[in-house]
Scaffold this motif. Structure first.
Motif, PDB file in Angstrom:
ATOM      1  N   ARG A   9     -14.044   5.863  -3.298  1.00  0.00           N
ATOM      2  CA  ARG A   9     -13.232   6.858  -2.531  1.00  0.00           C
ATOM      3  C   ARG A   9     -11.774   6.316  -2.496  1.00  0.00           C
ATOM      4  O   ARG A   9     -11.636   5.269  -2.132  1.00  0.00           O
ATOM      5  CB  ARG A   9     -13.966   7.551  -1.262  1.00  0.00           C
ATOM      6  N   ILE A  10     -11.059   7.492  -2.289  1.00  0.00           N
ATOM      7  CA  ILE A  10      -9.623   7.057  -2.016  1.00  0.00           C
ATOM      8  C   ILE A  10      -9.574   8.057  -0.574  1.00  0.00           C
ATOM      9  O   ILE A  10      -9.777   9.175  -0.461  1.00  0.00           O
ATOM     10  CB  ILE A  10      -8.530   7.643  -3.002  1.00  0.00           C
ATOM     11  N   VAL A  11      -9.068   7.099   0.549  1.00  0.00           N
ATOM     12  CA  VAL A  11      -8.827   8.099   1.858  1.00  0.00           C
ATOM     13  C   VAL A  11      -7.313   7.866   2.020  1.00  0.00           C
ATOM     14  O   VAL A  11      -6.650   6.699   2.068  1.00  0.00           O
ATOM     15  CB  VAL A  11      -9.481   7.380   2.751  1.00  0.00           C
ATOM     16  N   SER A  12      -6.552   8.949   2.098  1.00  0.00           N
ATOM     17  CA  SER A  12      -5.068   8.892   2.570  1.00  0.00           C
ATOM     18  C   SER A  12      -4.994   9.105   3.678  1.00  0.00           C
ATOM     19  O   SER A  12      -5.464  10.584   4.484  1.00  0.00           O
ATOM     20  CB  SER A  12      -4.400   9.919   1.620  1.00  0.00           C
ATOM     21  N   LEU A  13      -4.098   8.481   4.573  1.00  0.00           N
ATOM     22  CA  LEU A  13      -3.693   8.718   5.900  1.00  0.00           C
ATOM     23  C   LEU A  13      -2.537   8.990   6.030  1.00  0.00           C
ATOM     24  O   LEU A  13      -1.654   8.449   5.422  1.00  0.00           O
ATOM     25  CB  LEU A  13      -4.123   7.532   6.753  1.00  0.00           C
TER      26      LEU A  13
END
Length: 148
Positions: A9-13
């Motif tokens: 997964r890629i999580v962007s903040l």
């Protein structure tokens, strides 16, 4: 920047507090991940390295390139920003004692793979000269290559 952990997964903040999470495509599960603008659109692209494949995908989800290795690499990935927003990708395959250098379009740089099994140092070319790549190899030598 690269990550060397198995990821799916890629999580962007974002600075405004938003959080966006997206799953990688099943065929893109990787043990190395990096961000680098490969298509000079001023947005970083996703670069994945799995056991036998290097894949680059734009943030729009468009495939930029895929390179399949003949053997499992179980190596490491390095990102080298270059001029004009484009960059090069380095892949080290320690078991095979091979180092690959890829251009931003996914093509393997002429003369590669070369002998090497350590991280690389890429010194960009200055006017009228060639780039220099330095790495160690399995025969306990430090190799210095002149490249276009």
């Amino acid at each position: 920047q690269t990550c060397a952990l198995p990821i799916s997964r890629i999580v962007s903040l974002y600075f405004d507090g938003r959080v966006q999470s997206e799953a990688l495509p099943k065929n893109a599960e990787a043990f190395a991940f990096g961000l680098q603008d490969l298509n000079a659109d001023l947005s970083p692209d996703y670069v994945y390295l799995s056991a036998n494949e290097l894949q680059a995908v734009s943030q729009d989800g468009l495939s930029l390139f895929t390179h399949r290795f003949k053997d499992a690499t179980h190596g490491m990935m390095q990102l080298f920003p270059m001029s004009e927003g484009r960059g090069k990708l380095g892949i080290v395959c320690p078991q095979a004692n091979e180092v690959y250098l890829f251009s931003d379009d996914g093509s393997v740089t002429d003369g590669f793979p070369i002998n090497g099994n350590t991280e690389m140092l890429l010194i960009p070319a200055v006017e009228g000269e060639k780039s220099i790549l330095i790495c160690g190899s399995a025969d306990k030598k430090i190799n210095c290559y002149s490249i276009e």
